[in-house]
Scaffold this active site. Structure first.
Site, mmCIF file in Angstrom:
data_model
loop_
_atom_site.group_PDB
_atom_site.id
_atom_site.type_symbol
_atom_site.label_atom_id
_atom_site.label_comp_id
_atom_site.label_asym_id
_atom_site.label_seq_id
_atom_site.Cartn_x
_atom_site.Cartn_y
_atom_site.Cartn_z
ATOM 1 N N GLY A 61 -4.075 -11.062 -1.083
ATOM 2 C CA GLY A 61 -3.381 -12.101 -0.349
ATOM 3 C C GLY A 61 -2.708 -11.640 0.923
ATOM 4 O O GLY A 61 -3.026 -10.606 1.495
ATOM 5 N N SER A 62 -1.734 -12.434 1.324
ATOM 6 C CA SER A 62 -1.069 -12.322 2.616
ATOM 7 C C SER A 62 -0.258 -11.044 2.782
ATOM 8 O O SER A 62 0.336 -10.532 1.835
ATOM 9 C CB SER A 62 -0.138 -13.524 2.792
ATOM 10 N N THR A 63 -0.189 -10.592 4.016
ATOM 11 C CA THR A 63 0.645 -9.429 4.337
ATOM 12 C C THR A 63 2.123 -9.714 4.110
ATOM 13 O O THR A 63 2.919 -8.783 3.995
ATOM 14 C CB THR A 63 0.435 -8.984 5.795
ATOM 15 N N VAL A 64 2.493 -10.973 4.021
ATOM 16 C CA VAL A 64 3.885 -11.332 3.725
ATOM 17 C C VAL A 64 4.262 -10.852 2.322
ATOM 18 O O VAL A 64 5.439 -10.685 2.007
ATOM 19 C CB VAL A 64 4.109 -12.855 3.891
ATOM 20 N N GLY A 65 3.263 -10.570 1.490
ATOM 21 C CA GLY A 65 3.522 -10.055 0.148
ATOM 22 C C GLY A 65 4.373 -8.798 0.149
ATOM 23 O O GLY A 65 5.188 -8.593 -0.751
#
Length: 137
Positions: A61-65
């Site tokens: 998933g997202s790099t915001v993870g």
């Protein structure tokens, strides 16, 4: 039993195992306020990752993870340590900036460890310590 591993993020921690065969997207799968898995499609749905040794194949998933992992740490809701079959950049960066021990390159049978088994992750020595008899190899 000591298992050799590869250090991604240093440190040493121990706690009860929480194991999933599914990848985790920290953005969307995990509530950053509570540490509870909120995705009803995930096998850990409703379970808290706070204070456990989280054993999972890797992230997705997202790099915001990475920032979600950091938020979890700031709130005291992060895993004590994480073990991946193969870490990817999102989980690696999250563990590093959050000072959470993270190791990978472990045998796939690590996913057969029973939930609640006491696990020690010593990333400094690049070993995972499991009680004898905790898994059949």
């Amino acid at each position: 039993m000591e298992i050799k591993c590869h250090r991604v993020s240093g440190g040493c921690a121990e706690g009860p195992a929480l194991v999933t065969r599914e990848r985790i997207s920290f953005l969307g799968n995990v509530d950053p306020e509570t540490g509870v898995v909120v995705d009803p499609a995930h096998e850990l749905y409703g379970r808290s990752i706070a204070g456990v040794v989280l054993i999972f194949p890797g992230g997705k998933g997202s790099t915001v993870g990475s920032y979600v992992i950091y938020q979890l740490r700031k709130r005291g809701m992060a895993p004590a340590a994480m073990i991946n079959l193969k870490s990817e950049p999102i989980v690696a960066v999250g563990a590093i900036i959050s000072d959470i021990p993270l190791v990978d390159r472990v045998p796939e049978w690590i996913l057969d460890v029973k939930d609640g088994t006491r696990v020690v992750v010593d990333a400094r020595r690049e070993v995972v310590v499991l009680p004898d008899g905790s898994v059949k190899v």
